[in-house]
Scaffold this motif. Structure first.
Motif, PDB file in Angstrom:
ATOM      1  N   GLN A 147       0.826  -1.207   0.000  1.00  0.00           N
ATOM      2  CA  GLN A 147       0.000   0.000   0.000  1.00  0.00           C
ATOM      3  C   GLN A 147       0.860   1.257   0.000  1.00  0.00           C
ATOM      4  OE1 GLN A 147      -2.451  -0.998   3.447  1.00  0.00           O
ATOM      5  NE2 GLN A 147      -4.235  -1.195   2.097  1.00  0.00           N
ATOM      6  N   ASP A 148       1.882   1.256   0.836  1.00  0.00           N
ATOM      7  CA  ASP A 148       2.769   2.416   0.891  1.00  0.00           C
ATOM      8  C   ASP A 148       3.541   2.588  -0.417  1.00  0.00           C
ATOM      9  OD1 ASP A 148       2.003   2.987   3.493  1.00  0.00           O
ATOM     10  OD2 ASP A 148       3.678   1.909   4.394  1.00  0.00           O
ATOM     11  N   ALA A 149       3.969   1.484  -1.001  1.00  0.00           N
ATOM     12  CA  ALA A 149       4.748   1.553  -2.232  1.00  0.00           C
ATOM     13  C   ALA A 149       3.903   1.988  -3.428  1.00  0.00           C
ATOM     14  CB  ALA A 149       5.388   0.191  -2.517  1.00  0.00           C
ATOM     15  N   LEU A 150       2.660   1.538  -3.464  1.00  0.00           N
ATOM     16  CA  LEU A 150       1.808   1.818  -4.613  1.00  0.00           C
ATOM     17  C   LEU A 150       1.125   3.180  -4.560  1.00  0.00           C
ATOM     18  CD1 LEU A 150       0.050  -1.649  -5.004  1.00  0.00           C
ATOM     19  CD2 LEU A 150       1.681  -0.617  -6.616  1.00  0.00           C
ATOM     20  N   THR A 151       0.890   3.699  -3.359  1.00  0.00           N
ATOM     21  CA  THR A 151       0.079   4.909  -3.219  1.00  0.00           C
ATOM     22  C   THR A 151       0.577   6.099  -4.042  1.00  0.00           C
ATOM     23  OG1 THR A 151      -0.966   4.325  -1.122  1.00  0.00           O
ATOM     24  CG2 THR A 151      -0.694   6.670  -1.569  1.00  0.00           C
ATOM     25  N   PRO A 152       1.881   6.409  -4.093  1.00  0.00           N
ATOM     26  CA  PRO A 152       2.297   7.573  -4.888  1.00  0.00           C
ATOM     27  C   PRO A 152       1.884   7.479  -6.361  1.00  0.00           C
ATOM     28  CG  PRO A 152       4.053   6.916  -3.409  1.00  0.00           C
ATOM     29  CD  PRO A 152       2.999   5.830  -3.330  1.00  0.00           C
ATOM     30  N   ILE A 153       1.938   6.279  -6.942  1.00  0.00           N
ATOM     31  CA  ILE A 153       1.524   6.094  -8.331  1.00  0.00           C
ATOM     32  C   ILE A 153       0.009   6.007  -8.429  1.00  0.00           C
ATOM     33  CG2 ILE A 153       1.649   4.536 -10.326  1.00  0.00           C
ATOM     34  CD1 ILE A 153       4.415   3.668  -9.235  1.00  0.00           C
ATOM     35  N   TRP A 154      -0.595   5.256  -7.513  1.00  0.00           N
ATOM     36  CA  TRP A 154      -2.046   5.049  -7.521  1.00  0.00           C
ATOM     37  C   TRP A 154      -2.797   6.366  -7.437  1.00  0.00           C
ATOM     38  CZ3 TRP A 154      -4.940   1.022  -8.777  1.00  0.00           C
ATOM     39  CH2 TRP A 154      -6.276   0.982  -8.360  1.00  0.00           C
ATOM     40  N   ARG A 155      -2.291   7.277  -6.621  1.00  0.00           N
ATOM     41  CA  ARG A 155      -2.938   8.590  -6.470  1.00  0.00           C
ATOM     42  C   ARG A 155      -3.069   9.301  -7.812  1.00  0.00           C
ATOM     43  NH1 ARG A 155       0.558  11.892  -2.382  1.00  0.00           N
ATOM     44  NH2 ARG A 155      -0.799  13.537  -3.167  1.00  0.00           N
ATOM     45  N   ARG A 156      -2.064   9.145  -8.668  1.00  0.00           N
ATOM     46  CA  ARG A 156      -2.055   9.872  -9.939  1.00  0.00           C
ATOM     47  C   ARG A 156      -3.034   9.306 -10.944  1.00  0.00           C
ATOM     48  NH1 ARG A 156       4.338   9.785  -9.807  1.00  0.00           N
ATOM     49  NH2 ARG A 156       4.708  11.511  -8.379  1.00  0.00           N
ATOM     50  N   ILE A 157      -3.358   8.020 -10.820  1.00  0.00           N
ATOM     51  CA  ILE A 157      -4.242   7.406 -11.817  1.00  0.00           C
ATOM     52  C   ILE A 157      -5.652   7.172 -11.284  1.00  0.00           C
ATOM     53  CG2 ILE A 157      -2.290   6.299 -12.958  1.00  0.00           C
ATOM     54  CD1 ILE A 157      -3.221   3.640 -11.668  1.00  0.00           C
ATOM     55  N   SER A 158      -5.891   7.548 -10.033  1.00  0.00           N
ATOM     56  CA  SER A 158      -7.184   7.213  -9.420  1.00  0.00           C
ATOM     57  C   SER A 158      -7.802   8.395  -8.683  1.00  0.00           C
ATOM     58  CB  SER A 158      -7.020   6.030  -8.469  1.00  0.00           C
ATOM     59  OG  SER A 158      -6.097   6.343  -7.443  1.00  0.00           O
ATOM     60  N   GLY A 159      -7.619   9.586  -9.202  1.00  0.00           N
ATOM     61  CA  GLY A 159      -8.293  10.743  -8.633  1.00  0.00           C
ATOM     62  C   GLY A 159      -7.852  11.115  -7.233  1.00  0.00           C
ATOM     63  N   GLY A 160      -6.582  10.849  -6.903  1.00  0.00           N
ATOM     64  CA  GLY A 160      -6.067  11.219  -5.591  1.00  0.00           C
ATOM     65  C   GLY A 160      -6.274  10.188  -4.504  1.00  0.00           C
ATOM     66  N   CYS A 161      -6.707   8.987  -4.876  1.00  0.00           N
ATOM     67  CA  CYS A 161      -6.986   7.944  -3.886  1.00  0.00           C
ATOM     68  C   CYS A 161      -5.708   7.464  -3.199  1.00  0.00           C
ATOM     69  CB  CYS A 161      -7.674   6.770  -4.569  1.00  0.00           C
ATOM     70  SG  CYS A 161      -7.864   5.326  -3.510  1.00  0.00           S
ATOM     71  N   HIS A 162      -5.752   7.424  -1.866  1.00  0.00           N
ATOM     72  CA  HIS A 162      -4.677   6.856  -1.052  1.00  0.00           C
ATOM     73  C   HIS A 162      -5.080   5.446  -0.621  1.00  0.00           C
ATOM     74  CE1 HIS A 162      -4.040  11.175  -0.769  1.00  0.00           C
ATOM     75  NE2 HIS A 162      -2.834  10.964  -0.276  1.00  0.00           N
ATOM     76  N   LEU A 163      -4.215   4.490  -0.840  1.00  0.00           N
ATOM     77  CA  LEU A 163      -4.494   3.116  -0.412  1.00  0.00           C
ATOM     78  C   LEU A 163      -4.198   2.895   1.067  1.00  0.00           C
ATOM     79  CD1 LEU A 163      -2.830   1.259  -3.424  1.00  0.00           C
ATOM     80  CD2 LEU A 163      -5.277   1.634  -3.059  1.00  0.00           C
TER      81      LEU A 163
END
Length: 203
Positions: A147-163
């Motif tokens: 979750q910590d590793a993916l969040t910086p990238i995930w935020r950019r492709i998912s409307g700011g979503c933090h895992l």
């Protein structure tokens, strides 16, 4: 705020959470709302059909005008719905003026989540309830690492979503007392599917 839930989530359903799997959560959480209800991040109005007769008025708050326009076209349930184009960090309502606040898969995307929760507490009546279902930080170390590793990238492709937001402690730190909480994984990739469902009241 509702972008991840309403637009991106269905498109990534095969990778994360299937929208049909979210229905039981919506039914339970939204079905518990009553009185004058403030929904945080109403998005395109996916929750509106789930409100029941105990609800007197729905205040559907959403900062994105395009999503609000979509919500206005949700079939009329017969309930009074007032749409509010505003941010959860500055809710344009009086103190202690709502009976229920509803948030569904929204806290992950609000930039100022602490300020938003403080605002929710402000507008709730002393005996009011915050009803929530959110995904967030897992208790499992290996999943948390992802979750910590993916969040910086995930935020950019998912409307700011933090895992990786710790939903329970966020709610408690904002001055709420948890009445009920259930946690666990939905089916799907674990970094994206650890759920927090429950209710809380202002302390």
């Amino acid at each position: 705020m509702g972008i991840y839930r309403d637009l991106i989530l269905p498109k990534l359903c095969d990778l994360s959470m299937r929208n049909d799997r979210l229905r039981p959560y919506r039914e339970r959480v939204i079905g518990g709302a009553e009185g004058r209800v403030l929904e945080i991040g109403c998005g395109s109005g996916l929750n509106l059909p789930f409100y029941r007769a105990a609800v007197r008025e729905i205040l559907a708050l959403e900062p994105d005008p395009n999503l609000l326009a979509m919500a206005r076209h949700v079939p009329d349930s017969g309930m009074q719905v007032n749409f509010i184009e505003a941010s959860a960090e500055a809710i344009p309502l009086d103190d202690r003026s709502v009976d229920t606040v509803v948030t569904t898969w929204t806290l992950c995307t609000i930039p100022g989540s602490a300020a938003a929760l403080s605002e929710m507490r402000r507008v709730l009546k002393p005996q009011g309830r915050l009803l929530f279902v959110e995904h967030g930080l897992s208790p499992d170390r290996g999943v948390r690492w992802w979750q910590d590793a993916l969040t910086p990238i995930w935020r950019r492709i998912s409307g700011g979503c933090h895992l990786n937001r710790p939903i329970r402690s966020m709610i408690e730190d904002a001055g709420f007392r948890i009445d009920r909480i259930e946690t666990g994984y939905m089916r799907g990739p674990k970094p994206m599917t650890f759920m927090y469902e429950g209710s809380a009241r202002p302390k």
